[in-house]
Each structure stands twice: as C-alpha cells, then as structure tokens.
Design an enzyme around this catalytic site. Structure first.
Site, PDB file in Angstrom:
ATOM      1  N   ASP A  56      47.024  43.213  52.841  1.00 14.60           N
ATOM      2  CA  ASP A  56      45.628  43.177  52.378  1.00 14.60           C
ATOM      3  C   ASP A  56      45.149  41.732  52.236  1.00 14.60           C
ATOM      4  O   ASP A  56      43.981  41.430  52.474  1.00 14.60           O
ATOM      5  CB  ASP A  56      45.444  43.950  51.071  1.00 14.60           C
ATOM      6  CG  ASP A  56      44.044  44.548  50.984  1.00 14.60           C
ATOM      7  OD1 ASP A  56      43.611  45.189  51.970  1.00 14.60           O
ATOM      8  OD2 ASP A  56      43.366  44.351  49.969  1.00 14.60           O
ATOM      9  N   GLU A  79      39.103  36.033  45.434  1.00 17.93           N
ATOM     10  CA  GLU A  79      40.088  37.100  45.605  1.00 17.93           C
ATOM     11  C   GLU A  79      41.320  36.582  46.348  1.00 17.93           C
ATOM     12  O   GLU A  79      42.452  36.964  46.030  1.00 17.93           O
ATOM     13  CB  GLU A  79      39.448  38.263  46.361  1.00 17.93           C
ATOM     14  CG  GLU A  79      40.273  39.513  46.388  1.00 17.93           C
ATOM     15  CD  GLU A  79      39.449  40.684  46.885  1.00 17.93           C
ATOM     16  OE1 GLU A  79      39.273  40.805  48.109  1.00 17.93           O
ATOM     17  OE2 GLU A  79      38.957  41.464  46.055  1.00 17.93           O
ATOM     18  N   GLU A  94      33.779  48.207  51.664  1.00 16.39           N
ATOM     19  CA  GLU A  94      33.820  47.887  50.231  1.00 16.39           C
ATOM     20  C   GLU A  94      33.722  49.155  49.394  1.00 16.39           C
ATOM     21  O   GLU A  94      34.417  49.319  48.395  1.00 16.39           O
ATOM     22  CB  GLU A  94      32.693  46.909  49.871  1.00 16.39           C
ATOM     23  CG  GLU A  94      32.778  45.563  50.578  1.00 16.39           C
ATOM     24  CD  GLU A  94      33.948  44.681  50.123  1.00 16.39           C
ATOM     25  OE1 GLU A  94      34.917  45.175  49.524  1.00 16.39           O
ATOM     26  OE2 GLU A  94      33.885  43.472  50.399  1.00 16.39           O
ATOM     27  N   GLU A 135      40.578  52.588  57.429  1.00 14.05           N
ATOM     28  CA  GLU A 135      40.969  52.571  56.005  1.00 14.05           C
ATOM     29  C   GLU A 135      42.130  53.531  55.768  1.00 14.05           C
ATOM     30  O   GLU A 135      43.099  53.210  55.089  1.00 14.05           O
ATOM     31  CB  GLU A 135      39.780  52.928  55.106  1.00 14.05           C
ATOM     32  CG  GLU A 135      38.760  51.813  54.973  1.00 14.05           C
ATOM     33  CD  GLU A 135      39.272  50.601  54.185  1.00 14.05           C
ATOM     34  OE1 GLU A 135      40.105  50.758  53.280  1.00 14.05           O
ATOM     35  OE2 GLU A 135      38.822  49.488  54.499  1.00 14.05           O
TER      36      GLU A 135
HETATM   37  C1  LIG Z   1      41.894  47.461  53.861  1.00 15.20           C
HETATM   38  C2  LIG Z   1      40.848  46.983  52.913  1.00 15.20           C
HETATM   39  N1  LIG Z   1      39.655  47.575  52.915  1.00 15.20           N
HETATM   40  C3  LIG Z   1      38.692  47.154  52.080  1.00 15.20           C
HETATM   41  C4  LIG Z   1      38.913  46.111  51.226  1.00 15.20           C
HETATM   42  C5  LIG Z   1      37.830  45.667  50.267  1.00 15.20           C
HETATM   43  O1  LIG Z   1      37.516  44.346  50.412  1.00 15.20           O
HETATM   44  C6  LIG Z   1      40.177  45.505  51.253  1.00 15.20           C
HETATM   45  N2  LIG Z   1      40.481  44.467  50.428  1.00 15.20           N
HETATM   46  N3  LIG Z   1      41.121  45.956  52.106  1.00 15.20           N
END
Ligand SMILES: Cc1ncc(CO)c(N)n1
Length: 213
Positions: A43, A79, A128, A194
C-alpha cells in the site's frame, strides 16, 4: 449520471471491493501477520503512485477543484511519512518490488491520464471511497490494527471523500455521453483492482513479504 448511480449500478462489484476476509481479519485480530505486512508494504508503494496520479490530475483540473486536490496531495505526502514510521516500527523494508496485482493497478491509474478528466476524477473518488468503506467495515479493529482503522475513518477523510464526490458529480454533469461511459468503466476498474489488492495481501506469494532479514 452521478457518482452514487455508479455505486447503485455496481453493488455486487462494490461489495467485493469493500468487504473482504482481510478486513474481517483486521476486525477480529485473526489476520496472519504476514498478510498485514504484505498489505502495508504494497500500500505504501500504491500511495506513492497515487500521489503522482493525483499530481497529474491536478495539472488539468478546473480552477474549482484545485484546492480539494491540493489538500488531498498534502494528506498523501503526510501519509507516506506515516507509512514509513509504521514500517520502521515493524522492521519492514519499503524498498520492495510491487506485486503484479499492485503494478497492474498502478498502471491502470497511469492510463487514466489519457482519459477524460471526469473519468479520472471519478476513479479517484471511487478509490478513496473504497478505503473509507472498507476500513469502516473493519471498525473498531483489533487493537493491533486499530490505528489503521482510525486512519481511514476520520471525519476529515470522510469529508474529503464527500468533496471528491461533489467534484466528480459536477464534472460528470458537464461531461458528454462518451466521457460518462469512460467514467463508468474507470469506476468498474477501480472496484476490481481494489478487490484484487485485498486478495493479493491475503494470498500473495512473495518469499518474505518485505520483512528485513
Ligand atoms: C489499494 C488502495 N486503495 C485506496 C487507497 C486510499 O488512498 C489506498 N491507500 N490503497
């Protein structure tokens, strides 16, 4: 076509993106540590690409969306620092190779540069929103993962997602039929990727999941 119409039209797909055994494991504390660590490293790499995607989107955004997108970029940079601290605490190496599922998602985002603005913005809103819903579903989260649940369920993040929805609604309202079709395809793409991201985290096959040593 409004953003919420996309959610209504693709409920099943959306559910797959936002409900997953990975998230059940976060809530219950049954998630294998390796899966969580793999997700964390991957991520981080995804957010790095997401920042580049959003910067390119900002460059062609209408005046009215600049503040919203800039605010999002500032949050993404913060982040990244947060991820770096989390990885340091867990002794994870962030200098990892993107998993193929992650690389494909990032390639898809890069490809949105050639798509209408409304489609790329709809994709940003969708990705998001997916995280907001996914982590809300994992709340309050096992103590080990609670900080992560809290990170994506703050009122500030929810406001940001609402802001993106409003911006996407305006852009879609001005878009032609072709661009709206592209936006729907982008939404479907995000939902699929996702889901694939959670699958990757739970079932990934890298040798060491990014762990140092
Ligand atoms: C896979 C993924 N989708 C969405 C977000 C949201 O920013 C993230 N951090 N990672």
């Amino acid at each position: 076509m409004r953003p919420r119409d996309l959610l209504a039209r693709h409920q099943e797909l959306w559910r797959g993106a936002t409900r997953h055994p990975f998230l059940d494991g976060v809530r219950e504390g049954t998630l294998p540590r390796r899966a969580f660590e793999r997700w964390l490293v991957q991520d981080y790499l995804f957010v790095r690409e997401g920042l580049a995607f959003q910067a390119r989107l900002l460059a062609r955004a209408p005046r009215r969306d600049q503040r919203l997108l800039i605010g999002g970029l500032v949050a993404l940079e913060e982040e990244l620092g947060w991820f770096e601290e989390q990885a340091r605490r867990r002794n994870l190496d962030l200098d990892a190779r993107p998993h193929p599922a992650n690389a494909a998602y990032c390639g898809f985002l890069a490809g949105l540069e050639g798509e209408p603005y409304a489609a790329a913005l709809a994709a940003l809103w969708a990705l998001e929103r997916a995280y907001l819903e996914a982590w809300r579903g994992a709340a309050p989260g096992h103590p080990e993962y609670r900080e992560f649940v809290e990170h994506w369920t703050t009122p500030e993040f929810a406001d940001y997602v609402s802001g993106l929805e409003g911006a996407a609604e305006a852009a879609l309202g001005e878009a032609g039929e072709g661009a709206r079709g592209r936006a729907e395809e982008a939404f479907v793409g995000v939902a699929r990727f996702e889901r694939g991201f959670w699958e990757m985290a739970l079932e990934g096959t890298e040798e060491n999941g990014g762990r140092v040593g």
